[in-house]
Enzyme design. Structure first.
Site: not given
Ligand code: PEP
Ligand code: MG
Length: 449
Positions: A216, A173, A51, A348, A399, A296, A323, A378, A376, A253, A164
């Protein structure tokens, strides 16, 4: 002063090489290795999102038939043939210089020529090789000695929805935060007890199929409404012997870009169409009904105003986290700071592509009073760099999925090792987070948020 010439020479990059490996979804990803003259070794892999935010740096994938166009041979080639020749002979400690050199070699705003997946793997492998050459753990290399390290509160995603999972949950999430513990290991024990208790709770109500897991490692039950997931979490926390809102908090999230219908300018939540104002009211009700500490991406990724409205309404008691909104991009973060869009930022590394840029982003977020959550993706690998980044940068939050599935436990297990190694020299962020006393490491020193 400076180091003796022999020691300086130890840090010189002797080799950089890459290969394709698989991520946790069975997709190819790229792994880089860096070797220094002193025998230091660093290996790092690029994770992959499902995502993704639309402003993320580009993950370069092949267009051919192999792996149905998802291969990474071009990214591997770019490391071996474009990046490696330019990095050999450089000092591996010069992270900023090496990262900016890779950005220059790429020459695009979103790293689309070399691929952010190629660049991030090398960037992290360089840091690991330098740390290894210096015989210090990565968290210490990143964070420096002399200050107390902070073991982060884990946000564990134990019910998966959205992109996910194959269920109908609109939020992506549903996480637990075991804050009421004195140590990180105790927090993990609490999380695991809740995770296992949740399995029974879900089986009882939704049948055996309900405990199949999503990307996840969280359960992916056939639920239709977000409140069903929140109720199940509350029940599992209580049944496991803990008090929701005290020892264990909830975090969400929403990943709202993925249930935003642009043509209607509306959100599809729990099968219903909600305007932005109605969604805001929905969040307000949820935080009144449940002990939710963090939300989030509550709105889609371009709506800074709606984020700001929610932050002004409940930001004093809930972390509103960007995010997809920020994609670890300093420019977007600056806009968020200016507009007071959120009071927290997700980090990230692969969204932006280099460790230097990710650390600049974290420092800027912390300096403006935002909480930082290292995250992290997904699609993950066994790489544990994010555990070290969270400890080294003293973010206080990480997370990294459910306490199950090897690519997720790799990070939690590394944090358990770090905790043991640091013994009395580290504190667990849990109760500090509860009292709003998380300290951030910044370029200017330690800052209290
Ligand atoms: C971990 C996530 O998902 P993705 O890695 O699929 O973006 C997120 O959206 O926070
Ligand atoms: Mg996110």
């Amino acid at each position: 002063m400076g180091l003796p010439a022999e020691l300086y020479g130890d840090f010189v990059i002797e080799d950089v090489r890459a290969r394709m490996i698989l991520d946790s979804r069975g997709n190819p990803t790229v792994e880089a290795e860096v070797v220094t003259r002193g025998g230091g070794f660093g290996r790092a892999a690029a994770p992959a999102g499902a995502s993704k935010g639309s402003h993320e740096a580009l993950e370069l994938r092949d267009e051919g038939k192999a792996f149905k166009g998802k291969g990474v041979s071009r990214a591997v080639y770019n490391i071996n043939s474009v990046i490696a020749p330019r990095l050999r002979g450089l000092d591996s400690r010069h992270q900023r210089l090496i990262d900016s050199l890779m950005c220059q070699l790429d020459g695009t705003p979103n790293k689309s020529r070399l691929g952010a997946n190629a660049i991030v793997a090398v960037s992290l492998a360089v840091a690991k090789a330098a740390a290894d050459t210096a015989s210090v753990p990565l968290y210490e290399y990143i964070g420096g000695v002399g200050g107390t390290f902070i073991l982060p509160v884990p946000l564990l995603n134990i019910i998966n929805g959205g992109a996910h999972a194959g269920n109908e949950l609109s939020f992506q999430e549903f996480m637990i935060m075991p804050v009421g513990a004195d140590t990180f290991s105790d927090a993990i024990r609490i999380a695991v007890e809740v995770y296992h208790t949740l399995k029974g709770v879900l089986k009882e109500k939704y049948g055996a199929m309900a405990v199949n897991v999503g990307d996840e490692g969280g359960y992916a039950p056939p639920m239709k409404k977000n409140r069903e997931a929140l109720d199940a979490l509350i029940k599992a926390i209580s049944k496991a012997g803990y008090t929701p809102g005290q020892e264990v908090l909830l975090a969400l999230d929403a990943a709202a870009s993925h249930f935003y219908d642009k043509s209607r300018n509306a959100y599809i939540v729990d099968g219903e169409q909600l305007s932005r104002e109605e969604l805001l009211e929905y969040y307000m009700r949820l935080v009144d009904e449940y002990p939710i500490a963090s939300i989030e991406d509550p709105f889609y990724e371009e709506d800074f105003e709606a984020h700001a409205e929610l932050t002004s309404r409940i930001g004093n008691r809930v972390a509103i986290v960007g995010d997809d909104l920020y994609v670890t991009n300093l420019e977007r973060l600056r806009k968020g700071v200016e507009m007071r869009a959120t009071n927290a930022a997700l980090l990230k590394v692969n969204q932006i592509g280099t460790l230097t840029e990710a650390m600049d982003y974290a420092r800027a977020a912390a300096a403006s009073g935002m909480k930082v959550i290292v995250s992290h993706r997904s699609g993950e690998t066994e790489d544990t760099a994010i555990a070290h980044i969270a400890v080294g940068m003293r973010t206080g939050f990480i997370k990294t999925g459910a306490p199950a599935r090897g690519e997720r436990t790799a990070k939690y297990n590394e944090l358990l090792r770090i905790e043991e190694e640091l013994a009395g020299d580290a504190v667990y962020a849990g109760r500090l987070a509860l009292r709003g006393l998380i300290y951030f490491y910044t370029a200017r020193g330690i800052l209290q948020a």
